[in-house]
Design an enzyme around this catalytic site. Structure first.
Site, PDB file in Angstrom:
ATOM      1  N   ASP A 144       0.866  -1.183   0.000  1.00 36.56           N
ATOM      2  CA  ASP A 144       0.000   0.000   0.000  1.00 36.56           C
ATOM      3  C   ASP A 144       0.907   1.240   0.000  1.00 36.56           C
ATOM      4  OD1 ASP A 144      -2.025   1.822   0.114  1.00 36.56           O
ATOM      5  OD2 ASP A 144      -2.637   1.363   2.176  1.00 36.56           O
TER       6      ASP A 144
ATOM      7  N   GLN B 141      -2.872  -5.512   5.775  1.00 37.32           N
ATOM      8  CA  GLN B 141      -2.696  -4.457   6.784  1.00 37.32           C
ATOM      9  C   GLN B 141      -3.564  -4.720   8.021  1.00 37.32           C
ATOM     10  OE1 GLN B 141      -3.765  -1.662   3.647  1.00 37.32           O
ATOM     11  NE2 GLN B 141      -2.061  -0.352   4.274  1.00 37.32           N
TER      12      GLN B 141
ATOM     13  N   ASP C 141      -5.278  -4.531  11.499  1.00 34.12           N
ATOM     14  CA  ASP C 141      -5.486  -3.399  12.423  1.00 34.12           C
ATOM     15  C   ASP C 141      -4.841  -3.688  13.779  1.00 34.12           C
ATOM     16  OD1 ASP C 141      -7.168  -2.250  10.487  1.00 34.12           O
ATOM     17  OD2 ASP C 141      -8.495  -1.452  12.050  1.00 34.12           O
TER      18      ASP C 141
ATOM     19  N   ASP D 250      -2.692   9.007   9.897  1.00 37.44           N
ATOM     20  CA  ASP D 250      -3.440   8.234   8.907  1.00 37.44           C
ATOM     21  C   ASP D 250      -4.657   7.556   9.538  1.00 37.44           C
ATOM     22  OD1 ASP D 250      -3.359   6.967   6.166  1.00 37.44           O
ATOM     23  OD2 ASP D 250      -3.297   5.149   7.380  1.00 37.44           O
TER      24      ASP D 250
ATOM     25  N   TYR E 183     -10.658   5.011  12.718  1.00 40.21           N
ATOM     26  CA  TYR E 183     -10.893   3.562  12.822  1.00 40.21           C
ATOM     27  C   TYR E 183     -10.133   2.866  13.941  1.00 40.21           C
ATOM     28  CZ  TYR E 183     -11.743   5.247   8.102  1.00 40.21           C
ATOM     29  OH  TYR E 183     -12.138   6.003   7.019  1.00 40.21           O
ATOM     30  N   LEU E 184      -9.567   3.636  14.883  1.00 37.15           N
ATOM     31  CA  LEU E 184      -8.660   3.015  15.861  1.00 37.15           C
ATOM     32  C   LEU E 184      -9.350   1.974  16.743  1.00 37.15           C
ATOM     33  CD1 LEU E 184      -6.489   6.051  17.049  1.00 37.15           C
ATOM     34  CD2 LEU E 184      -6.204   4.577  15.055  1.00 37.15           C
TER      35      LEU E 184
ATOM     36  N   GLU F 263      -6.166  12.791   9.189  1.00 33.87           N
ATOM     37  CA  GLU F 263      -6.828  12.265   8.004  1.00 33.87           C
ATOM     38  C   GLU F 263      -8.089  11.573   8.490  1.00 33.87           C
ATOM     39  OE1 GLU F 263      -7.077   9.144   4.412  1.00 33.87           O
ATOM     40  OE2 GLU F 263      -6.346   8.594   6.367  1.00 33.87           O
TER      41      GLU F 263
HETATM   42  C1  NOJ Z   1      -5.053   6.688   3.814  1.00 38.43           C
HETATM   43  C2  NOJ Z   1      -3.894   6.875   2.887  1.00 38.43           C
HETATM   44  O1  NOJ Z   1      -3.949   8.169   2.339  1.00 38.43           O
HETATM   45  C3  NOJ Z   1      -3.986   5.812   1.829  1.00 38.43           C
HETATM   46  O2  NOJ Z   1      -3.042   6.030   0.813  1.00 38.43           O
HETATM   47  C4  NOJ Z   1      -3.833   4.466   2.470  1.00 38.43           C
HETATM   48  O3  NOJ Z   1      -4.028   3.462   1.507  1.00 38.43           O
HETATM   49  C5  NOJ Z   1      -4.846   4.265   3.612  1.00 38.43           C
HETATM   50  N1  NOJ Z   1      -4.936   5.429   4.471  1.00 38.43           N
HETATM   51  C6  NOJ Z   1      -4.472   3.082   4.465  1.00 38.43           C
HETATM   52  O4  NOJ Z   1      -3.317   3.376   5.215  1.00 38.43           O
END
Ligand code: NOJ
Length: 541
Positions: free
Chosen positions: A60, A168, A170, A200, A204-205, A242
């Site tokens: 990612d 990924q 959590d 980031d 969702y934590l 974010e």
């Molecule tokens: C947000 C990031 O901007 C994105 O690029 C990423 O794939 C997801 N979060 C997961 O970490």
């Protein structure tokens, strides 16, 4: 350099991988970036936002971290990183990084141990279940690739929870060790001189049965805890959220000035594009009226594009359909609930519309964030998978590999853009830097002019009555300084009468050129005419 530096800054987002390669291996690196700091300094930006720079399998683009405490060897070393900070600070440029709290890579040693040994302390670092029925109300974010937020782990013989790719997992924020570990992470980087983090995937934590597992009170408690530590130990360093949420939920991430310093204005961004599509000021006015004021020590981060798809999650179904029709008629341009294109192709490479979009970005409330390459109007490549089409190498000049790298073209981490309209032969920094009429110099000029007027970073916004729905007009006011913006969203020339009586006696002085316009009269409306897709920004004197 005050603690509130971020309120009046311009941020430049880049991925080290795509910016400049100094080692001829086809991948950008820190030394390459250092060699381009003068370029960024000249552009006038105040802060670099680095996409993830950590070791990662790269499934990612680095948001799958396998070690929080070092630098991706493709990018360089910790020593290089320290030098980057030193060289940036020397030029008055700050650097913020990525704090990916929510998940790690499945190749992180914690997960490897967690899945093979249920008695290991790391097992409880992640979220496990015997069934895939738990937390059924949580949406799937990467809906084009994942079918569930649970994936089966053969080794652990259980399901593990993941809000993004199944590579990924959590982290389990119920676990105090996880919460403490992440504090160690930010201390580590702050001690090396980093100025802040874009955090980031904040919403969702935590997970709770019967909820959509977003924006839970526990998440806010944790952020407050982080913020307290930062205020005490690292004043002046910032956290930028974010949190892709509707205004009501998003605004809560500022707390009462005790959570995030900044948050991306996700609701505003797509509405700038809707305003273009509908040739109407309403989408922008309506959303800004719906967003409550934020605490005085906080700031929005405004943006047009970034490294992800142009997200349409915070849109109604109807709005999303309109956006797809206007901006993504080719299905390949669509990804998840969004559009994977760069700014110039989105706006049909229409220079007037692009300047209009930047003029709004630079004058609406918030700190503007520019995505690397957009300042020269780079194109994209919709034939590359995932979001890679907007992550191609920066175009520096017309030489081999666009001046990005001296490697063999086949070694590049991604092909450069060669389609005729956006070919790097023409679209590159060198070609634009000496041309006073280039997009690059337009943006540079705007940034420098903006900096002379703190009102754009700090001022309140007030919409001005206009008799023409296609014209957006607002003032910004702070400490006696007043600015006025007038933006024509129509693709035709328009005239408008502005209700500026409250500003009568003042003279609008155009920001970029310094020309004085007629004084604002006391009793009549101010008449203004604008060519197609054009704008005026004035300082009211
Ligand atoms: C947000 C990031 O901007 C994105 O690029 C990423 O794939 C997801 N979060 C997961 O970490």
């Amino acid at each position: 350099m005050t603690d509130e530096w971020f309120k009046n800054a311009v941020i430049y987002e880049l991925n080290i991988r795509g910016f400049k390669d100094s080692s001829r291996d086809g991948t950008g690196d820190i030394r390459g970036l250092i060699s381009k700091l003068d370029y960024l300094d000249n552009l006038g930006i105040d802060c670099i936002w680095l996409l993830p720079m950590y070791p990662s399998p790269g499934l990612d683009d680095g948001y799958d971290i396998s070690d929080y405490y070092s630098i991706n060897p493709d990018y360089g070393t910790l020593e290089d990183f320290k030098e980057l900070i030193f060289e940036s600070h020397k030029r008055g440029i700050r650097v913020i990084g990525e704090l990916v709290l929510n998940h790690t890579s499945d190749r992180h040693p914690w997960f490897i141990e967690a899945r093979s040994d249920p008695s290991s302390m790391y097992h409880d670092y992640y979220v496990w279940s015997d069934t895939y029925n738990k937390y059924a109300d949580a949406r799937i974010i990467f809906s084009d690739t994942e079918i569930s937020n649970w994936s089966w782990c053969d080794k652990a013989e259980k399901y593990y929870w993941h809000r993004f790719f199944h590579s990924q997992p959590d982290l389990n924020f119920e676990n105090r060790d996880v919460r403490d570990e992440m504090k160690r992470v930010f201390r580590f980087w702050f001690d090396l001189g980093l100025d802040g983090f874009r955090v980031d995937a904040v919403p969702y934590l935590f997970e709770r049965e019967g909820t959509d597992c977003e924006n839970l009170p526990e998440t806010h408690d944790y952020i407050r805890e982080l913020r307290k530590r930062i205020d005490e130990e690292y004043p002046g360093r910032i956290l930028l959220a974010e949190a892709n949420q509707w205004p009501e939920d998003l605004i809560k991430y500022f707390g009462s000035g005790d959570e995030f310093h900044m948050a991306f204005n996700f609701p505003l961004m797509p509405r700038i594009f809707m305003a273009f599509r509908n040739e109407s000021s309403s989408p922008i006015k309506d959303i800004l009226k719906r967003i409550p004021p934020i605490p005085g020590n906080c700031q929005w981060a405004t943006f047009l594009r970034n490294h992800d798809e142009l997200t349409l999650e915070m849109c109604t179904d109807e709005e999303r359909d309109c956006m797809y029709m206007a901006y993504a008629e080719d299905k390949r341009m669509q990804l998840n609930k969004g559009i994977r294109r760069r700014l110039n192709p989105l706006l049909n490479n229409n220079r007037k519309k692009i300047e209009l979009a930047y003029a709004m970005l630079f004058t609406l409330p918030g700190t503007p964030v520019i995505y690397y390459g957009d300042e020269i109007g780079m194109g994209d490549n919709i034939y590359l998978g995932d979001r890679n089409g907007v992550r191609t190498p920066m175009q520096w000049d017309e030489n081999r590999n666009a001046g990005f790298s001296e490697c063999k073209p086949s070694m590049l981490y991604s092909p450069v853009i060669i389609d005729p309209e956006y070919n790097y032969n023409a679209i590159n920094v060198e070609a634009q830097i000496n041309n006073q009429s280039s997009l690059l110099n337009f943006i540079r000029l705007f940034i420098h002019k903006r900096k002379e007027h703190p009102v754009f970073g700090n001022g309140d916004i007030r919409f001005i009555g206009v008799n023409n729905e296609k014209i957006l007009s607002f003032t910004r006011e702070n400490n006696g300084e007043k600015a006025l913006g007038v933006f024509n969203l129509s693709s035709k020339a328009e005239a408008a009468r502005l209700e500026l009586q409250d500003y009568s006696g003042l003279t609008p002085v155009e920001l970029l050129g310094g020309t004085a316009f007629p004084e604002i009269p006391a009793d009549e409306k101010y008449i203004i005419t604008l060519p197609a897709s054009s704008f005026f920004v004035f300082i009211l004197k």
